[in-house]
Design an enzyme around this catalytic site. Structure first.
Site, PDB file in Angstrom:
ATOM      1  N   ASP A 104      -1.372  12.813 -16.665  1.00 31.73           N
ATOM      2  CA  ASP A 104      -0.890  13.943 -17.929  1.00 31.73           C
ATOM      3  C   ASP A 104      -1.777  14.102 -18.891  1.00 31.73           C
ATOM      4  O   ASP A 104      -2.872  13.685 -19.383  1.00 31.73           O
ATOM      5  CB  ASP A 104       0.211  13.170 -18.955  1.00 31.73           C
ATOM      6  CG  ASP A 104       1.658  12.592 -18.011  1.00 31.73           C
ATOM      7  OD1 ASP A 104       2.187  14.127 -17.222  1.00 31.73           O
ATOM      8  OD2 ASP A 104       1.535  11.716 -17.723  1.00 31.73           O
TER       9      ASP A 104
ATOM     10  N   ASP B 287       9.909  13.146 -13.473  1.00 31.75           N
ATOM     11  CA  ASP B 287       9.249  12.764 -14.627  1.00 31.75           C
ATOM     12  C   ASP B 287       9.811  12.419 -15.650  1.00 31.75           C
ATOM     13  O   ASP B 287      10.522  13.247 -16.781  1.00 31.75           O
ATOM     14  CB  ASP B 287       8.368  13.744 -14.981  1.00 31.75           C
ATOM     15  CG  ASP B 287       6.754  12.962 -15.399  1.00 31.75           C
ATOM     16  OD1 ASP B 287       6.996  12.186 -15.607  1.00 31.75           O
ATOM     17  OD2 ASP B 287       6.312  14.108 -16.577  1.00 31.75           O
TER      18      ASP B 287
ATOM     19  N   MET C 229       0.323  19.835 -19.495  1.00 29.27           N
ATOM     20  CA  MET C 229       1.114  19.650 -20.814  1.00 29.27           C
ATOM     21  C   MET C 229       0.811  20.370 -21.853  1.00 29.27           C
ATOM     22  O   MET C 229       0.308  20.111 -23.099  1.00 29.27           O
ATOM     23  CB  MET C 229       1.833  19.051 -21.144  1.00 29.27           C
ATOM     24  CG  MET C 229       3.212  17.858 -20.244  1.00 29.27           C
ATOM     25  SD  MET C 229       3.205  16.239 -20.209  1.00 29.27           S
ATOM     26  CE  MET C 229       2.014  15.322 -18.672  1.00 29.27           C
TER      27      MET C 229
ATOM     28  N   MET D 145      -2.308  16.105 -21.718  1.00 30.12           N
ATOM     29  CA  MET D 145      -1.628  16.890 -23.400  1.00 30.12           C
ATOM     30  C   MET D 145      -2.579  17.626 -24.646  1.00 30.12           C
ATOM     31  O   MET D 145      -3.680  16.985 -23.998  1.00 30.12           O
ATOM     32  CB  MET D 145      -0.782  15.691 -23.246  1.00 30.12           C
ATOM     33  CG  MET D 145       0.387  14.751 -22.641  1.00 30.12           C
ATOM     34  SD  MET D 145       0.774  13.748 -23.785  1.00 30.12           S
ATOM     35  CE  MET D 145       1.659  12.781 -22.127  1.00 30.12           C
TER      36      MET D 145
ATOM     37  N   MET E 101      11.600  17.573 -15.645  1.00 29.38           N
ATOM     38  CA  MET E 101      11.482  16.790 -16.811  1.00 29.38           C
ATOM     39  C   MET E 101      12.859  15.946 -17.299  1.00 29.38           C
ATOM     40  O   MET E 101      13.517  16.887 -17.605  1.00 29.38           O
ATOM     41  CB  MET E 101      10.726  17.204 -17.693  1.00 29.38           C
ATOM     42  CG  MET E 101       9.471  17.948 -17.574  1.00 29.38           C
ATOM     43  SD  MET E 101       7.779  16.530 -17.266  1.00 29.38           S
ATOM     44  CE  MET E 101       8.526  15.471 -18.947  1.00 29.38           C
TER      45      MET E 101
ATOM     46  N   HIS F  75       0.006  17.224 -14.330  1.00 32.62           N
ATOM     47  CA  HIS F  75       0.791  17.224 -15.102  1.00 32.62           C
ATOM     48  C   HIS F  75       0.404  18.083 -16.303  1.00 32.62           C
ATOM     49  O   HIS F  75      -0.294  17.935 -16.896  1.00 32.62           O
ATOM     50  CB  HIS F  75       2.070  16.457 -15.057  1.00 32.62           C
ATOM     51  CG  HIS F  75       2.886  16.647 -16.206  1.00 32.62           C
ATOM     52  ND1 HIS F  75       4.432  16.018 -15.910  1.00 32.62           N
ATOM     53  CD2 HIS F  75       3.168  18.160 -16.355  1.00 32.62           C
ATOM     54  CE1 HIS F  75       4.937  16.089 -17.231  1.00 32.62           C
ATOM     55  NE2 HIS F  75       4.556  17.939 -16.674  1.00 32.62           N
TER      56      HIS F  75
ATOM     57  N   HIS G 130      -0.080  10.221 -10.606  1.00 32.09           N
ATOM     58  CA  HIS G 130       0.377  10.751 -11.411  1.00 32.09           C
ATOM     59  C   HIS G 130      -0.774  11.349 -13.208  1.00 32.09           C
ATOM     60  O   HIS G 130      -0.861  10.136 -13.880  1.00 32.09           O
ATOM     61  CB  HIS G 130       1.431  11.266 -12.117  1.00 32.09           C
ATOM     62  CG  HIS G 130       2.756  11.795 -13.098  1.00 32.09           C
ATOM     63  ND1 HIS G 130       2.717  12.935 -12.480  1.00 32.09           N
ATOM     64  CD2 HIS G 130       2.352  12.407 -14.842  1.00 32.09           C
ATOM     65  CE1 HIS G 130       3.612  14.210 -13.415  1.00 32.09           C
ATOM     66  NE2 HIS G 130       2.746  13.635 -14.158  1.00 32.09           N
TER      67      HIS G 130
ATOM     68  N   SER H 176       1.941   6.649 -12.683  1.00 27.61           N
ATOM     69  CA  SER H 176       1.646   7.731 -14.232  1.00 27.61           C
ATOM     70  C   SER H 176       0.646   7.069 -15.225  1.00 27.61           C
ATOM     71  O   SER H 176       0.999   5.910 -15.471  1.00 27.61           O
ATOM     72  CB  SER H 176       2.422   7.757 -14.817  1.00 27.61           C
ATOM     73  OG  SER H 176       2.208   8.631 -15.885  1.00 27.61           O
TER      74      SER H 176
HETATM   75  C1  DX5 Z   1       5.973  12.711 -20.378  1.00 32.04           C
HETATM   76  C2  DX5 Z   1       4.229  12.808 -18.635  1.00 32.04           C
HETATM   77  C3  DX5 Z   1       5.431  10.878 -18.233  1.00 32.04           C
HETATM   78  C4  DX5 Z   1       5.589   9.334 -18.698  1.00 32.04           C
HETATM   79  C5  DX5 Z   1       6.364   9.166 -18.565  1.00 32.04           C
HETATM   80  O1  DX5 Z   1       5.719  13.508 -20.912  1.00 32.04           O
HETATM   81  O2  DX5 Z   1       5.193  13.174 -18.486  1.00 32.04           O
HETATM   82  O3  DX5 Z   1       4.272  11.588 -16.875  1.00 32.04           O
HETATM   83  O4  DX5 Z   1       3.857   8.998 -18.416  1.00 32.04           O
HETATM   84  O5  DX5 Z   1       6.262   8.247 -18.177  1.00 32.04           O
HETATM   85  P1  DX5 Z   1       7.811   6.923 -18.034  1.00 32.04           P
HETATM   86  O6  DX5 Z   1       7.882   6.993 -16.260  1.00 32.04           O
HETATM   87  O7  DX5 Z   1       7.269   5.542 -18.722  1.00 32.04           O
HETATM   88  O8  DX5 Z   1       8.557   7.344 -18.798  1.00 32.04           O
HETATM   89 ZN    ZN Z   2       3.579  13.631 -16.598  1.00 29.38          ZN
END
Ligand code: DX5
Ligand code: ZN
Length: 225
Positions: free
Chosen positions: A38, A181, A72, A40, A142, A70, A36, A11
């Site tokens: 993310d 995740d 969010m 946000m 999650m 992903h 991955h 990620s």
């Molecule tokens: C959190 C993200 C994850 C994050 C995980 O909201 O969706 O993808 O990168 O990070 P770790 O592995 O450090 O928990």
């Molecule tokens: Zn994620």
């Protein structure tokens, strides 16, 4: 790649953002099967990250990589999905709380020839998936509340993985992949695999480490044990 029993998805949230491209290269060389990504929006989650322009640049440099976007964000719209599809996403997942017509959105992602996934927060029940199996390629479970890397895995979410695995076997003969995740590390990856997950997102336990090859070896050894 899809034939591999387990897939590791590094990620980029935990990458060195000032050298993102080189970090992704390092992760791929270390054996990360998936990258991955993310997204946000400071609204669905209390953090703000990357837009499609980042993905477009990464796709240009890594034409063969599997990019797992992903979302969010709230609301999830066709326009956002299309922007990431155009930028080079391979997989796209989103959270049902952020989308009224989840089935239609999943179908839209699949129409774009991408893998479609639904992401479930720790408090979102797996029954949410009941009428969606035909339109799903993967479920992103999650194991922390989304928003930040480096959090500790919530144990009840691993029990949810078991429940989703049972549902997926019954409804799709196990075709739907389970991706996990949040808080995944070498110490707990075996237990999560035993619960039925096949894809493991690793942020701080992989991208956050200097030696990605050593981190990857740790996951592989744990999964082999
Ligand atoms: C959190 C993200 C994850 C994050 C995980 O909201 O969706 O993808 O990168 O990070 P770790 O592995 O450090 O928990
Ligand atoms: Zn994620």
């Amino acid at each position: 790649m899809e034939d591999k029993r387990f897939l590791i998805a590094g990620s980029i949230l935990s990458a060195d953002l000032l050298r993102l491209g080189d970090d992704v290269q390092d992760a791929l060389e270390a054996g990360s099967d998936v990258i991955h990504f993310d997204v946000m929006d400071y609204h669905f989650v209390p953090n703000l990250t990357f837009g499609p322009m980042f993905l477009k640049q990464l796709r240009k440099r890594f034409p063969e990589a599997v990019f797992d976007v992903h979302l969010m964000v709230s609301p999830v719209t066709d326009a956002i999905v299309d922007a990431f599809a155009d930028a080079g996403a391979s997989w796209i997942s989103f959270h049902p709380e952020a989308c009224v017509h989840t089935q239609r959105m999943l179908a839209h992602i699949k129409q774009r020839n991408l893998k479609a996934g639904l992401a479930l927060n720790p408090s979102t029940p797996p029954q949410m998936l009941s009428y969606l199996w035909d339109t799903l390629d993967f479920v992103l479970v999650m194991t922390v509340n989304p928003g930040y890397g480096g959090q500790k895995l919530i144990p009840s979410c691993v029990r949810k993985v078991e429940e989703i695995r049972r549902m997926a076997v019954k409804e799709t003969a196990g075709q739907v992949l389970i991706e996990v995740d949040g808080g995944v590390c070498a110490e707990n990856i075996r237990e999560i695999a035993d619960a039925g997950a096949r894809v493991f997102v690793v942020g701080s336990a992989f991208f956050g480490k200097k030696d990605r090859k050593a981190a990857m070896k740790g996951f592989e050894e744990a999964l082999r044990s």
